[in-house]
Design an enzyme around this catalytic site. Structure first.
Site, short mmCIF file in Angstrom:
data_model
loop_
_atom_site.label_atom_id
_atom_site.label_comp_id
_atom_site.label_asym_id
_atom_site.label_seq_id
_atom_site.Cartn_x
_atom_site.Cartn_y
_atom_site.Cartn_z
CD1 TRP A 111 -12.36 14.98 -88.62
CD2 TRP A 111 -10.71 13.58 -89.17
NE1 TRP A 111 -11.25 15.34 -87.91
CE2 TRP A 111 -10.21 14.49 -88.23
CE3 TRP A 111 -9.86 12.60 -89.67
CZ2 TRP A 111 -8.91 14.47 -87.78
CZ3 TRP A 111 -8.56 12.57 -89.22
CH2 TRP A 111 -8.09 13.49 -88.29
CB SER A 137 -15.86 17.87 -93.24
OG SER A 137 -16.39 17.20 -92.12
CG PHE A 138 -12.27 20.17 -98.37
CD1 PHE A 138 -12.63 21.48 -98.08
CD2 PHE A 138 -11.72 19.90 -99.61
CE1 PHE A 138 -12.44 22.50 -99.00
CE2 PHE A 138 -11.54 20.90 -100.55
CZ PHE A 138 -11.90 22.21 -100.24
CD GLU A 139 -11.64 14.82 -98.13
OE1 GLU A 139 -10.51 15.32 -98.30
OE2 GLU A 139 -12.21 14.79 -97.01
CB VAL A 145 -15.47 20.80 -88.92
CG1 VAL A 145 -14.09 21.45 -88.81
CG2 VAL A 145 -15.66 20.19 -90.29
CG ASP A 171 -5.00 24.43 -80.18
OD1 ASP A 171 -6.00 24.89 -79.61
OD2 ASP A 171 -4.28 23.53 -79.70
CB THR A 172 -4.42 25.44 -86.82
OG1 THR A 172 -5.28 24.42 -87.31
CG2 THR A 172 -3.28 24.83 -86.00
CG HIS A 190 -7.53 22.37 -90.85
ND1 HIS A 190 -7.05 22.20 -92.14
CD2 HIS A 190 -8.31 21.29 -90.60
CE1 HIS A 190 -7.53 21.07 -92.63
NE2 HIS A 190 -8.30 20.50 -91.72
NE ARG A 238 -25.05 22.76 -81.70
CZ ARG A 238 -24.78 23.12 -80.44
NH1 ARG A 238 -24.21 22.26 -79.61
NH2 ARG A 238 -25.09 24.32 -79.99
#
Length: 159
Positions: A31, A66-68, A91, A95-96, A98, A137
């Protein structure tokens, strides 16, 4: 800004141990691949610069997001052949909420691995407000956090 004050990737080479006899696992999220690909390149280039070889010492695994990264790093921790593991992800705030959940979950997950495993897991998750900050970065004006993570991995492997 802390990044502007200090870049681990800019340490004098004589302070960074030789990595030719070290094995590194890298788990990279697909991602935001424009960013994570640049982080991966920075990490690999830095490891090679300090003696590791791509074929023998650097092992890259891809995960969807990223969660994985947590699961991927945990699986590599089960392999006794690694001296350090690097996770690389990006990440970007939306707007949320998450963003907050993913960042917090990955942070806690990697911290837990570092507290419970015998292999250092280097945290290379960019958590930025926008794409511009992520680009800065991942090889832009603020350096490459992937390269800095590689230096961390070498230092922690030697620890």
């Amino acid at each position: 800004m802390a990044t502007e004050l200090h870049h681990l990737g800019e340490q004098p080479d004589q302070q960074i141990p030789d990595a030719s006899n070290m094995n590194f696992g890298i788990v990279v999220a697909d991602w935001n691949s424009e960013i994570t690909g640049a982080l991966l390149k920075g990490a690999i280039d830095t490891l090679v610069k300090h003696g590791a070889t791509i074929v023998d010492n650097i092992h890259v695994k891809h995960v969807p997001g990223s969660f994985e990264l947590i699961y991927g790093a945990q699986q590599l921790c089960r392999n006794d052949n690694f001296d350090a593991i690097i996770i690389l992800g990006s990440v970007i705030r939306g707007d949320t909420p998450h963003f907050d959940y993913i960042c917090q979950g990955v942070t806690y997950g990697i911290a837990h691995l570092n507290a419970t495993q015998n292999i250092p897991v280097i945290f290379g998750l960019l958590t930025t407000d926008n794409l511009e900050q992520a680009k800065e970065r991942s090889g832009g004006r603020l350096g490459n956090k992937g390269a800095e993570c590689a230096v961390d991995a070498i230092l922690m492997a030697k620890f």
